[in-house]
Design a protein around this motif. Structure first.
Motif, PDB file in Angstrom:
ATOM      1  N   CYS A   1       5.839   3.806  -0.695  1.00  0.00           N
ATOM      2  CA  CYS A   1       6.649   2.856  -1.468  1.00  0.00           C
ATOM      3  C   CYS A   1       6.046   1.453  -1.518  1.00  0.00           C
ATOM      4  CB  CYS A   1       8.091   2.803  -0.984  1.00  0.00           C
ATOM      5  SG  CYS A   1       8.904   4.411  -0.891  1.00  0.00           S
ATOM      6  N   THR A   2       4.783   1.287  -1.090  1.00  0.00           N
ATOM      7  CA  THR A   2       4.086   0.009  -1.256  1.00  0.00           C
ATOM      8  C   THR A   2       3.721  -0.134  -2.723  1.00  0.00           C
ATOM      9  OG1 THR A   2       3.151   0.124   0.976  1.00  0.00           O
ATOM     10  CG2 THR A   2       2.069  -1.362  -0.582  1.00  0.00           C
ATOM     11  N   VAL A   3       4.045  -1.285  -3.319  1.00  0.00           N
ATOM     12  CA  VAL A   3       3.725  -1.548  -4.722  1.00  0.00           C
ATOM     13  C   VAL A   3       2.465  -2.411  -4.777  1.00  0.00           C
ATOM     14  CG1 VAL A   3       4.529  -2.522  -6.908  1.00  0.00           C
ATOM     15  CG2 VAL A   3       6.155  -1.387  -5.374  1.00  0.00           C
ATOM     16  N   LEU A   4       1.497  -1.957  -5.575  1.00  0.00           N
ATOM     17  CA  LEU A   4       0.213  -2.628  -5.711  1.00  0.00           C
ATOM     18  C   LEU A   4       0.003  -3.078  -7.152  1.00  0.00           C
ATOM     19  CD1 LEU A   4      -1.932   0.127  -3.918  1.00  0.00           C
ATOM     20  CD2 LEU A   4      -1.022  -1.967  -2.875  1.00  0.00           C
ATOM     21  N   GLU A   5      -0.624  -4.233  -7.328  1.00  0.00           N
ATOM     22  CA  GLU A   5      -1.080  -4.634  -8.657  1.00  0.00           C
ATOM     23  C   GLU A   5      -2.585  -4.438  -8.675  1.00  0.00           C
ATOM     24  OE1 GLU A   5       0.370  -7.966 -11.369  1.00  0.00           O
ATOM     25  OE2 GLU A   5      -1.436  -8.807 -10.423  1.00  0.00           O
ATOM     26  N   ILE A   6      -3.062  -3.666  -9.663  1.00  0.00           N
ATOM     27  CA  ILE A   6      -4.459  -3.243  -9.700  1.00  0.00           C
ATOM     28  C   ILE A   6      -5.152  -3.791 -10.940  1.00  0.00           C
ATOM     29  CG2 ILE A   6      -6.009  -1.235  -9.735  1.00  0.00           C
ATOM     30  CD1 ILE A   6      -3.682   0.350  -8.396  1.00  0.00           C
ATOM     31  N   GLU A   7      -6.287  -4.439 -10.730  1.00  0.00           N
ATOM     32  CA  GLU A   7      -7.108  -4.924 -11.835  1.00  0.00           C
ATOM     33  C   GLU A   7      -7.565  -3.717 -12.646  1.00  0.00           C
ATOM     34  OE1 GLU A   7     -11.201  -7.551 -12.361  1.00  0.00           O
ATOM     35  OE2 GLU A   7     -10.696  -6.749 -10.406  1.00  0.00           O
ATOM     36  N   ASN A   8      -7.672  -3.862 -13.958  1.00  0.00           N
ATOM     37  CA  ASN A   8      -8.042  -2.736 -14.813  1.00  0.00           C
ATOM     38  C   ASN A   8      -9.182  -3.145 -15.737  1.00  0.00           C
ATOM     39  OD1 ASN A   8      -8.230  -0.509 -16.442  1.00  0.00           O
ATOM     40  ND2 ASN A   8      -6.200  -0.684 -17.317  1.00  0.00           N
ATOM     41  N   ARG A   9     -10.346  -2.597 -15.481  1.00  0.00           N
ATOM     42  CA  ARG A   9     -11.490  -2.915 -16.342  1.00  0.00           C
ATOM     43  C   ARG A   9     -11.731  -1.871 -17.424  1.00  0.00           C
ATOM     44  NH1 ARG A   9     -15.425  -4.204 -11.587  1.00  0.00           N
ATOM     45  NH2 ARG A   9     -14.410  -6.051 -10.753  1.00  0.00           N
ATOM     46  N   GLY A  10     -11.276  -0.631 -17.215  1.00  0.00           N
ATOM     47  CA  GLY A  10     -11.612   0.385 -18.211  1.00  0.00           C
ATOM     48  C   GLY A  10     -10.716   1.600 -18.246  1.00  0.00           C
ATOM     49  N   MET A  11      -9.586   1.589 -17.552  1.00  0.00           N
ATOM     50  CA  MET A  11      -8.688   2.750 -17.592  1.00  0.00           C
ATOM     51  C   MET A  11      -7.726   2.600 -18.769  1.00  0.00           C
ATOM     52  SD  MET A  11      -8.012   3.521 -13.569  1.00  0.00           S
ATOM     53  CE  MET A  11      -8.034   1.819 -13.036  1.00  0.00           C
TER      54      MET A  11
ATOM     55  N   TYR B   1       6.319   2.535 -12.205  1.00  0.00           N
ATOM     56  CA  TYR B   1       5.014   2.321 -11.566  1.00  0.00           C
ATOM     57  C   TYR B   1       4.164   3.576 -11.684  1.00  0.00           C
ATOM     58  CZ  TYR B   1       7.702  -1.319  -9.142  1.00  0.00           C
ATOM     59  OH  TYR B   1       8.509  -2.388  -8.843  1.00  0.00           O
ATOM     60  N   TYR B   2       2.851   3.393 -11.905  1.00  0.00           N
ATOM     61  CA  TYR B   2       1.932   4.513 -11.813  1.00  0.00           C
ATOM     62  C   TYR B   2       1.877   4.949 -10.346  1.00  0.00           C
ATOM     63  CZ  TYR B   2       0.557   3.324 -16.541  1.00  0.00           C
ATOM     64  OH  TYR B   2       0.586   3.072 -17.883  1.00  0.00           O
ATOM     65  N   ILE B   3       1.436   6.158 -10.097  1.00  0.00           N
ATOM     66  CA  ILE B   3       1.413   6.722  -8.737  1.00  0.00           C
ATOM     67  C   ILE B   3      -0.016   6.717  -8.202  1.00  0.00           C
ATOM     68  CG2 ILE B   3       1.787   8.829  -7.386  1.00  0.00           C
ATOM     69  CD1 ILE B   3       3.992   9.556  -9.448  1.00  0.00           C
ATOM     70  N   VAL B   4      -0.176   6.282  -6.957  1.00  0.00           N
ATOM     71  CA  VAL B   4      -1.486   6.355  -6.312  1.00  0.00           C
ATOM     72  C   VAL B   4      -1.363   6.985  -4.932  1.00  0.00           C
ATOM     73  CG1 VAL B   4      -2.619   4.436  -7.502  1.00  0.00           C
ATOM     74  CG2 VAL B   4      -1.349   3.992  -5.415  1.00  0.00           C
ATOM     75  N   ALA B   5      -2.437   7.647  -4.548  1.00  0.00           N
ATOM     76  CA  ALA B   5      -2.615   8.088  -3.165  1.00  0.00           C
ATOM     77  C   ALA B   5      -3.444   7.005  -2.495  1.00  0.00           C
ATOM     78  CB  ALA B   5      -3.338   9.432  -3.125  1.00  0.00           C
TER      79      ALA B   5
ATOM     80  N   ALA C   1       1.167  -0.020  -9.448  1.00  0.00           N
ATOM     81  CA  ALA C   1       1.224   1.357  -8.961  1.00  0.00           C
ATOM     82  C   ALA C   1       1.956   1.378  -7.632  1.00  0.00           C
ATOM     83  CB  ALA C   1      -0.186   1.919  -8.810  1.00  0.00           C
ATOM     84  N   ILE C   2       2.521   2.540  -7.309  1.00  0.00           N
ATOM     85  CA  ILE C   2       3.262   2.704  -6.062  1.00  0.00           C
ATOM     86  C   ILE C   2       2.592   3.784  -5.217  1.00  0.00           C
ATOM     87  CG2 ILE C   2       4.896   4.342  -7.090  1.00  0.00           C
ATOM     88  CD1 ILE C   2       7.077   2.956  -5.328  1.00  0.00           C
ATOM     89  N   VAL C   3       2.491   3.543  -3.925  1.00  0.00           N
ATOM     90  CA  VAL C   3       1.868   4.498  -3.011  1.00  0.00           C
ATOM     91  C   VAL C   3       2.882   5.603  -2.704  1.00  0.00           C
ATOM     92  CG1 VAL C   3       0.840   4.849  -0.737  1.00  0.00           C
ATOM     93  CG2 VAL C   3       0.395   2.714  -1.992  1.00  0.00           C
ATOM     94  N   LEU C   4       2.590   6.810  -3.227  1.00  0.00           N
ATOM     95  CA  LEU C   4       3.468   7.957  -3.003  1.00  0.00           C
ATOM     96  C   LEU C   4       2.717   9.156  -2.433  1.00  0.00           C
ATOM     97  CD1 LEU C   4       5.704   8.014  -6.220  1.00  0.00           C
ATOM     98  CD2 LEU C   4       6.229   7.036  -3.980  1.00  0.00           C
ATOM     99  N   ASP C   5       1.418   9.006  -2.243  1.00  0.00           N
ATOM    100  CA  ASP C   5       0.640  10.175  -1.847  1.00  0.00           C
ATOM    101  C   ASP C   5      -0.483   9.780  -0.893  1.00  0.00           C
ATOM    102  OD1 ASP C   5       0.184  12.896  -1.859  1.00  0.00           O
ATOM    103  OD2 ASP C   5      -0.289  13.020  -4.000  1.00  0.00           O
ATOM    104  N   ARG C   6      -1.060  10.776  -0.266  1.00  0.00           N
ATOM    105  CA  ARG C   6      -2.209  10.636   0.629  1.00  0.00           C
ATOM    106  C   ARG C   6      -3.267  11.634   0.157  1.00  0.00           C
ATOM    107  NH1 ARG C   6      -0.246   6.226   2.251  1.00  0.00           N
ATOM    108  NH2 ARG C   6       1.342   6.233   3.842  1.00  0.00           N
ATOM    109  N   GLY C   7      -4.359  11.714   0.846  1.00  0.00           N
ATOM    110  CA  GLY C   7      -5.395  12.684   0.524  1.00  0.00           C
ATOM    111  C   GLY C   7      -6.442  12.669   1.613  1.00  0.00           C
ATOM    112  N   GLY C   8      -7.024  13.806   1.882  1.00  0.00           N
ATOM    113  CA  GLY C   8      -8.003  13.906   2.948  1.00  0.00           C
ATOM    114  C   GLY C   8      -9.188  12.974   2.764  1.00  0.00           C
ATOM    115  N   ALA C   9      -9.593  12.755   1.511  1.00  0.00           N
ATOM    116  CA  ALA C   9     -10.749  11.893   1.234  1.00  0.00           C
ATOM    117  C   ALA C   9     -10.337  10.453   0.932  1.00  0.00           C
ATOM    118  CB  ALA C   9     -11.529  12.453   0.050  1.00  0.00           C
ATOM    119  N   ILE C  10      -9.043  10.172   0.939  1.00  0.00           N
ATOM    120  CA  ILE C  10      -8.551   8.838   0.571  1.00  0.00           C
ATOM    121  C   ILE C  10      -8.463   7.982   1.830  1.00  0.00           C
ATOM    122  CG2 ILE C  10      -6.780   7.557  -0.676  1.00  0.00           C
ATOM    123  CD1 ILE C  10      -8.284   9.783  -2.280  1.00  0.00           C
TER     124      ILE C  10
END
Length: 193
Positions: free
Chosen positions: A114-124, A102-106, A137-146
């Motif tokens: 460890c939440t697994v997401l399926e993400i539509e892809n228009r241009g990546m 899985y790709y990694i997302v914050a 993608a799998i949720v492995l991170d956070r961020g102050g602006a996220i």
């Protein structure tokens, strides 16, 4: 979708012809509707979905990523990343941008690690991503602006992002497809299994 289930009693003659039908009194069962559109603050469940406000990209060398003496950076879930090397559940670093496939997302803290997401892809594109083909993608991170529906995709290094974006990342459909367990491996490292 809400539903009502009832039991019907049918009466037939000796030749099998239907004579009458009636609802059995007290047999109605109401099933509450389950919301599938994720709304901020709601409990996240499999099948719930939302549309992104934006998907940004970040690297291991971002501000606040805490690069260690071995050159790896930590994520909020304690999974370590090194540019295009990701520490897997086994404890080994593997070349690429995926954790256990899985790709990694914050994401916002409403989405457990460890939440697994399926993400539509228009241009990546890049590192296996193909525009027009959804990715997981799998949720492995956070961020102050996220916050809320803003996702931040791990893309290698801030100096040279390995995943490029040529289209809008706003309004992409994101569906929760699974929850892996946040646990520890035999080395005591945090992992998603």
């Amino acid at each position: 979708m809400a539903s009502i289930t009832t039991t019907i009693r049918s009466t037939y003659d000796t030749k099998g012809n239907l004579l009458s039908t009636e609802q059995v009194p007290g047999s109605a069962i109401n099933t509450e509707a389950t919301p599938t559109v994720y709304q901020y603050g709601a409990k996240v469940s499999i099948g719930s979905y939302f549309y992104t406000s934006i998907i940004t990209r970040y690297g291991y060398d971002c501000v606040g990523c805490n690069i260690g003496i071995d050159g790896s950076a930590g994520t909020a879930s304690e999974i370590r990343v090194k540019n295009t090397y990701i520490r897997q559940a086994s404890g080994e670093y593997v070349d690429g941008l995926k954790y256990e496939g899985y790709y990694i997302v914050a994401a916002d803290s409403a989405f457990p690690f460890c939440t697994v997401l399926e993400i539509e892809n228009r241009g990546m594109s890049g590192y296996g991503m193909v525009p027009g083909t959804p990715f997981k993608a799998i949720v492995l991170d956070r961020g102050g602006a996220i916050k809320t529906t803003h996702l931040d995709l791990y893309a290698g290094s801030e100096r040279n992002l390995a995943i490029s974006s040529s289209g809008s990342t706003k309004g992409l459909k994101v569906t929760v497809v699974n929850f892996l367990k946040w646990t520890r491996n035999s080395y005591g490292q945090r992992v998603c299994k």
